[in-house]
Design a protein around this motif. Structure first.
Motif, PDB file in Angstrom:
ATOM      1  N   VAL A 106      -2.648  14.100  26.819  1.00 37.20           N
ATOM      2  CA  VAL A 106      -3.155  15.179  27.096  1.00 37.20           C
ATOM      3  C   VAL A 106      -3.613  15.378  28.519  1.00 37.20           C
ATOM      4  O   VAL A 106      -3.487  15.930  29.212  1.00 37.20           O
ATOM      5  N   ASP A 107      -4.046  13.876  28.956  1.00 38.93           N
ATOM      6  CA  ASP A 107      -4.161  13.548  30.322  1.00 38.93           C
ATOM      7  C   ASP A 107      -3.207  14.081  31.228  1.00 38.93           C
ATOM      8  O   ASP A 107      -2.982  14.742  32.353  1.00 38.93           O
ATOM      9  N   LEU A 108      -1.862  13.522  30.791  1.00 38.33           N
ATOM     10  CA  LEU A 108      -0.684  13.712  31.632  1.00 38.33           C
ATOM     11  C   LEU A 108      -0.278  15.186  31.643  1.00 38.33           C
ATOM     12  O   LEU A 108       0.042  15.691  32.810  1.00 38.33           O
ATOM     13  N   GLY A 143      -2.440  18.228  37.541  1.00 42.12           N
ATOM     14  CA  GLY A 143      -2.438  19.293  38.716  1.00 42.12           C
ATOM     15  C   GLY A 143      -2.840  20.794  37.927  1.00 42.12           C
ATOM     16  O   GLY A 143      -2.620  21.733  38.445  1.00 42.12           O
ATOM     17  N   LYS A 144      -3.640  20.275  36.953  1.00 44.76           N
ATOM     18  CA  LYS A 144      -4.499  21.659  36.474  1.00 44.76           C
ATOM     19  C   LYS A 144      -5.995  21.357  36.601  1.00 44.76           C
ATOM     20  O   LYS A 144      -6.686  21.104  35.578  1.00 44.76           O
ATOM     21  N   PRO A 145      -6.685  21.592  37.890  1.00 46.35           N
ATOM     22  CA  PRO A 145      -7.926  21.380  38.127  1.00 46.35           C
ATOM     23  C   PRO A 145      -8.877  22.329  37.019  1.00 46.35           C
ATOM     24  O   PRO A 145     -10.078  22.049  37.102  1.00 46.35           O
ATOM     25  N   ASP A 146      -8.392  23.399  36.602  1.00 47.41           N
ATOM     26  CA  ASP A 146      -9.196  24.256  35.742  1.00 47.41           C
ATOM     27  C   ASP A 146      -8.962  24.063  34.205  1.00 47.41           C
ATOM     28  O   ASP A 146      -9.582  25.175  33.472  1.00 47.41           O
ATOM     29  N   ILE A 147      -8.681  23.006  33.672  1.00 45.27           N
ATOM     30  CA  ILE A 147      -8.683  22.668  32.167  1.00 45.27           C
ATOM     31  C   ILE A 147     -10.296  23.009  31.777  1.00 45.27           C
ATOM     32  O   ILE A 147     -11.158  22.433  32.297  1.00 45.27           O
ATOM     33  N   PRO A 148     -10.323  23.432  30.217  1.00 46.26           N
ATOM     34  CA  PRO A 148     -11.683  23.723  29.984  1.00 46.26           C
ATOM     35  C   PRO A 148     -12.191  22.290  29.543  1.00 46.26           C
ATOM     36  O   PRO A 148     -11.627  21.142  29.446  1.00 46.26           O
ATOM     37  N   PHE A 168     -19.297   6.162  30.150  1.00 47.83           N
ATOM     38  CA  PHE A 168     -18.484   5.194  31.060  1.00 47.83           C
ATOM     39  C   PHE A 168     -17.594   5.963  31.837  1.00 47.83           C
ATOM     40  O   PHE A 168     -17.438   5.828  32.911  1.00 47.83           O
ATOM     41  N   GLN A 169     -16.878   6.917  31.277  1.00 50.50           N
ATOM     42  CA  GLN A 169     -15.876   7.898  31.789  1.00 50.50           C
ATOM     43  C   GLN A 169     -16.626   8.668  33.020  1.00 50.50           C
ATOM     44  O   GLN A 169     -15.951   9.033  34.073  1.00 50.50           O
ATOM     45  N   ILE A 170     -17.756   9.194  32.758  1.00 51.49           N
ATOM     46  CA  ILE A 170     -18.348  10.246  33.570  1.00 51.49           C
ATOM     47  C   ILE A 170     -18.853   9.443  34.883  1.00 51.49           C
ATOM     48  O   ILE A 170     -18.351   9.852  36.012  1.00 51.49           O
ATOM     49  N   ILE A 171     -19.269   8.125  34.681  1.00 48.15           N
ATOM     50  CA  ILE A 171     -19.506   7.214  35.925  1.00 48.15           C
ATOM     51  C   ILE A 171     -18.270   6.916  36.697  1.00 48.15           C
ATOM     52  O   ILE A 171     -18.130   7.133  37.868  1.00 48.15           O
ATOM     53  N   ASP A 172     -17.222   6.664  35.814  1.00 43.59           N
ATOM     54  CA  ASP A 172     -15.887   6.451  36.355  1.00 43.59           C
ATOM     55  C   ASP A 172     -15.418   7.570  37.377  1.00 43.59           C
ATOM     56  O   ASP A 172     -15.120   7.024  38.495  1.00 43.59           O
ATOM     57  N   ASP A 173     -15.745   8.788  37.027  1.00 43.30           N
ATOM     58  CA  ASP A 173     -15.377  10.005  37.821  1.00 43.30           C
ATOM     59  C   ASP A 173     -16.402  10.110  39.011  1.00 43.30           C
ATOM     60  O   ASP A 173     -15.740  10.548  39.952  1.00 43.30           O
ATOM     61  N   ALA A 187      -5.393  14.112  43.676  1.00 41.06           N
ATOM     62  CA  ALA A 187      -4.227  14.728  42.636  1.00 41.06           C
ATOM     63  C   ALA A 187      -4.827  16.072  42.023  1.00 41.06           C
ATOM     64  O   ALA A 187      -4.167  16.451  41.078  1.00 41.06           O
ATOM     65  N   GLN A 188      -6.009  16.579  42.328  1.00 44.54           N
ATOM     66  CA  GLN A 188      -6.492  17.915  42.132  1.00 44.54           C
ATOM     67  C   GLN A 188      -6.686  17.816  40.554  1.00 44.54           C
ATOM     68  O   GLN A 188      -6.458  18.563  39.860  1.00 44.54           O
ATOM     69  N   LYS A 189      -7.571  16.471  40.029  1.00 44.45           N
ATOM     70  CA  LYS A 189      -7.428  16.335  38.697  1.00 44.45           C
ATOM     71  C   LYS A 189      -8.801  17.070  38.195  1.00 44.45           C
ATOM     72  O   LYS A 189     -10.127  16.680  38.989  1.00 44.45           O
ATOM     73  N   ALA A 190      -9.055  17.390  37.067  1.00 48.68           N
ATOM     74  CA  ALA A 190     -10.313  17.947  36.409  1.00 48.68           C
ATOM     75  C   ALA A 190     -10.975  16.499  36.061  1.00 48.68           C
ATOM     76  O   ALA A 190     -10.396  15.627  35.431  1.00 48.68           O
ATOM     77  N   THR A 191     -12.123  16.581  36.534  1.00 47.97           N
ATOM     78  CA  THR A 191     -12.996  15.309  36.364  1.00 47.97           C
ATOM     79  C   THR A 191     -14.455  16.137  35.847  1.00 47.97           C
ATOM     80  O   THR A 191     -14.808  17.169  36.209  1.00 47.97           O
ATOM     81  N   TYR A 192     -15.488  15.338  35.374  1.00 46.72           N
ATOM     82  CA  TYR A 192     -16.742  15.798  35.014  1.00 46.72           C
ATOM     83  C   TYR A 192     -17.412  16.270  36.433  1.00 46.72           C
ATOM     84  O   TYR A 192     -18.052  17.393  36.399  1.00 46.72           O
TER      85      TYR A 192
END
Ligand code: FPP
Ligand code: MG
Length: 301
Positions: A165-167, A171-176, A224-229, A250-255
């Motif tokens: 799902v990550d892959l 390139g979709k910065p607007d994922i829910p 952990f992931q939120i801090i990673d972001d 990479a225009q990645k959606a992050t927290y």
């Protein structure tokens, strides 16, 4: 019992000792034999350092429910083998195409894509063999449960599903937000959770204890992931030992991209508090787990 008190606990020493124990065990676990190149490639990434959080969590969880460190050490090593293999594959050109990991060239940069893929496969298979062969003094039904739990955390219901799902989301910065949660609950939290739960299963924990530890680990996995972001934005490649600023590029959606930095920090803190609250029935035996949760939310690398 009551809430574990972490104020007087020396986490730094605890983590350093845990890391040393795990690294010595990993070193012993994987001698170089013929065909040397594949063993060298496996060892290159397995012994490249890192915080060793997953194996330490496995040992700490086993001890929190009254088990010995010795019965959990093979499983602790196995979760690190699995984590390492997932990073080797994640860094491949077909996935994130990264050149550096843990401050060193990535596996495929040194050994080539073909050997890097095989090194990952070798580590994954060996992880399960290692648990089955090396765990001593644990009833077989617990071992079977551990193998099943770990297998689920790694496959399409866990890491692999999260990575897909990550892959797909690249390139979709607007994922829910639900998609972002799905990715990280599977890609990051699943293995952290399995590390903790397997430690408890080995010690013969009851279902209530396992459920509490599972909630603890799920929460710290997401924190952990939120801090990673957050660190991807606020830290540097030198400090992190891997490329910083990648998500933005990479225009990645992050927290932080969905919530902003401040709200992301608040959410990580709330998840951590809820995680620590789950540990109340274990009293002082869970002090290391509580301190690790605090460390995850306040880490700078
Ligand atoms: C790093 O994420 C990658 C992971 C946490 C796991 C990725 C999972 C796989 C490649 C599946 C592996 C296959 C099996 C069978 C388990 P990231 O790219 O967000 O973080 P990074 O900046 O550290 O690379
Ligand atoms: Mg990556």
């Amino acid at each position: 019992m009551g809430k574990p008190t972490t104020e007087t606990f020396d986490l730094k020493t605890y983590l350093a000792e845990g890391k040393a124990k795990v690294e010595a065990a990993l070193d012993r676990a994987l001698p170089v034999v013929y065909p040397e190149r594949i063993y060298e490639a496996m060892r290159y990434s397995l012994l490249a350092g890192g915080k060793r959080l997953r194996p330490i969590l496995c040992l700490s969880s086993c001890q929190a429910v009254g088990g010995s460190e010795a019965i959990a050490l093979p499983t602790a090593c196995a979760v690190e083998m699995i984590h390492t293999m997932s990073l080797i594959h994640d860094d491949l050109p077909a996935m994130d195409d990264d050149d550096y990991r843990r401050g060193k060239l990535t596996n495929h940069k040194v050994y080539g894509d073909d050997v890097a893929i095989l090194a990952g496969d070798g580590l994954l298979a060996y992880a399960f063999e290692f648990i089955a062969v090396e765990t001593k003094d644990v009833p077989a039904d617990r071992l079977i449960r551990v193998v099943a739990r770990l297998g689920r955390a790694v496959g399409a219901a866990g890491l692999v599903g999260g990575q897909v799902v990550d892959l797909e989301s690249e390139g979709k910065p607007d994922i829910p937000l639900e998609t972002l949660h799905f990715i990280h609950n599977h890609k990051t939290a699943a293995l952290l959770e399995a590390s903790v739960v397997c430690g408890a299963i080995l010690a013969g924990a009851d279902e209530d204890a396992i459920a509490r530890l599972s909630r603890y680990a799920g929460n710290i996995g997401l924190a952990f992931q939120i801090i990673d972001d957050i660190l991807d934005i606020t830290s540097s490649s030198e400090v992190l030992g891997k490329t910083a600023g990648k998500d933005l590029k990479a225009q990645k959606a992050t927290y932080p991209s969905l919530w902003g930095l401040e709200e992301s920090k608040r959410q990580a803190r709330q998840l951590t508090d809820e995680a620590v609250a789950q540990l109340a029935p274990f009293g002082d035996r869970a002090v290391p787990l509580a301190a690790i949760a605090e460390f995850i939310v306040s880490r700078d690398r």
